[in-house]
Design an enzyme around this catalytic site. Sequence first.
Site, PDB file in Angstrom:
ATOM      1  N   SER A 218       0.815  -1.223   0.000  1.00  0.00           N
ATOM      2  CA  SER A 218       0.000   0.000   0.000  1.00  0.00           C
ATOM      3  C   SER A 218       0.843   1.266   0.000  1.00  0.00           C
ATOM      4  O   SER A 218       0.428   2.288  -0.555  1.00  0.00           O
ATOM      5  CB  SER A 218      -0.942   0.006   1.212  1.00  0.00           C
TER       6      SER A 218
ATOM      7  N   PHE B 147     -10.974   8.631  16.164  1.00  0.00           N
ATOM      8  CA  PHE B 147     -12.122   7.920  16.720  1.00  0.00           C
ATOM      9  C   PHE B 147     -11.787   6.554  17.303  1.00  0.00           C
ATOM     10  O   PHE B 147     -12.679   5.833  17.733  1.00  0.00           O
ATOM     11  CB  PHE B 147     -13.195   7.795  15.638  1.00  0.00           C
TER      12      PHE B 147
ATOM     13  N   GLU C   9     -10.388   6.962   2.187  1.00  0.00           N
ATOM     14  CA  GLU C   9      -9.957   5.569   2.080  1.00  0.00           C
ATOM     15  C   GLU C   9     -10.891   4.630   2.831  1.00  0.00           C
ATOM     16  O   GLU C   9     -11.157   4.827   4.024  1.00  0.00           O
ATOM     17  CB  GLU C   9      -8.543   5.392   2.636  1.00  0.00           C
TER      18      GLU C   9
ATOM     19  N   ASP D 287      -8.953  -4.084   2.988  1.00  0.00           N
ATOM     20  CA  ASP D 287      -7.656  -4.744   2.918  1.00  0.00           C
ATOM     21  C   ASP D 287      -7.377  -5.571   4.161  1.00  0.00           C
ATOM     22  O   ASP D 287      -6.918  -6.719   4.083  1.00  0.00           O
ATOM     23  CB  ASP D 287      -6.582  -3.676   2.734  1.00  0.00           C
TER      24      ASP D 287
ATOM     25  N   ASP E 207      -5.700   0.618  -4.537  1.00  0.00           N
ATOM     26  CA  ASP E 207      -4.249   0.685  -4.619  1.00  0.00           C
ATOM     27  C   ASP E 207      -3.634  -0.625  -5.104  1.00  0.00           C
ATOM     28  O   ASP E 207      -2.578  -0.640  -5.714  1.00  0.00           O
ATOM     29  CB  ASP E 207      -3.645   1.092  -3.276  1.00  0.00           C
ATOM     30  N   HIS E 208      -4.311  -1.724  -4.835  1.00  0.00           N
ATOM     31  CA  HIS E 208      -3.788  -3.031  -5.243  1.00  0.00           C
ATOM     32  C   HIS E 208      -4.908  -4.061  -5.187  1.00  0.00           C
ATOM     33  O   HIS E 208      -5.990  -3.813  -4.646  1.00  0.00           O
ATOM     34  CB  HIS E 208      -2.630  -3.470  -4.328  1.00  0.00           C
TER      35      HIS E 208
ATOM     36  N   HIS F 229      -1.194  -9.527  -0.750  1.00  0.00           N
ATOM     37  CA  HIS F 229      -1.816  -8.859  -1.890  1.00  0.00           C
ATOM     38  C   HIS F 229      -1.613  -9.735  -3.125  1.00  0.00           C
ATOM     39  O   HIS F 229      -0.838 -10.697  -3.103  1.00  0.00           O
ATOM     40  CB  HIS F 229      -1.158  -7.498  -2.154  1.00  0.00           C
TER      41      HIS F 229
END
Length: 486
Positions: free
Chosen positions: A111, A278, A321, A326, A367-368, A440
């Site tokens: 990432s 948070f 995001e 992921d 991203d992947h 990944h």
Amino acid sequence: MRKQLSASLMALFSMEALFAQETTADNSVNWHVQPLMQLEKAKHYTPNHAEAKNVILMIGDGMSIGTITASRIYAGQLEGKKGEEHRLYMENLPHVAISKTYSADMQTVDSAAAATAIMTGQKTNNGVLGVSDKVALNNCQSALRNELSTIFEIAAEEGLSVGVVTTTRLTHATPAATYAHSANRNWESIANMPKSALNKGCIDIARQLIEFDYGSGIQVALGGGKSKFTLKQSGGERDDEDLILSWQKRYPNGTFVENKKALLEVDAASTDRLFGLFSDSHMPYVLDKSEMQNVPSLAEMTQKAIAVLSKNPRGYILMVEGGRIDHAHHANLAKKALAETVEFDNAIQAANKVADMDNTLLIVTSDHSQALTLSGYAKRGTPIVGLSDEKDQNGNSYTTLAYTTGPGTGNTLSGELTIDEISDKDYSQKANIPRASGTHSGEDVVISATGASASLFQGFVDDTYTFYAINEALGFRQQEHITTMH
């Protein structure tokens, strides 16, 4: 003949009638309805070639094409449909490109390198962040000499407001790529850094967020990772200073929030700077409902961010995001990964609803990829988080969703698990190759876009293309924006 056929079809099926006739009374599908609707949209669609004032870049971390497919079915089945015919909101974005995701040194990207490519227009090595491919992992001095300008730094210098929203720690790889430069993506706080790097002048990622000094700084930062900013005696990791207090001293008129209620009560009209943390680490998975009670949704954070940022007459750039897609994939938690994708899709819809899309470029990408597969020959409507209708060669059942790598071995089940157990939110799908954490995968991912200058996205491109397209859309065409290392 073709014109006559088209005219007769459209006489039968006006756009209003098409929506009503997509499914019949017996719940079967009129297969011509959806393609005809899409055809009519395509025939009458006019691209918006205007220069963008604002950019919203939405990244579903690990959102592979397989993830989109499975999440589409999952979302449809939540609505009582068979699922396969369902459409996620992101599937309505009219412009589509396919992105290649390799890094400078690996076929399969991580990432940090992937987000760096998107944010800077240059590929780099896995594990490093916001620096060029000349930098080896952990080489602090090299990193200091080879920092790359990010599109967020450029936009801030041009007078735009900038914001970052994520369901991960704000210091995690993808959000950090918007503002940070590091020889190691894991140097999130001072506690995570070796003394040698500190002695050479490298700065932890959390501090880089607080001290971002381009333009007016970061106006909105919402996500998790409070422990990276706070002192050990307060439950954090730091032994130098409380960075939340430092932020409040730097921006005395800024608003800091720690829970959903406080975020929703923020008056965007009178708030020019907003910082929200948070959770101590990553924010909870949406299916862990008891942990989500005091935590805002990704859609709520996105809407509040846009409301604050959009007051700048010069415009804004916002990165959103969906980061826990992921994380669920790494643990082979397929159901949680699909639920996180639906949560991300809801945020896309929320952004499109509140942003001024006449002058905003909305980009959705990943991203992947991830090593999730949909296999077997399950009948339409079979629960996507359940079992295939088929058996393996030994007569054992297996799940429709499986992973190439990750916790556990063997896709087939010996029969001791029930459908309820397999459908549980915490059931971990089996993998062919055992690893503590799944990897990944190197396949291409989708970029989709709508709004101002969205037609720039087409064909097969490298992930670096997004940086140049955003520069073009915003009118940042000066050569120094593309080549600068600072």
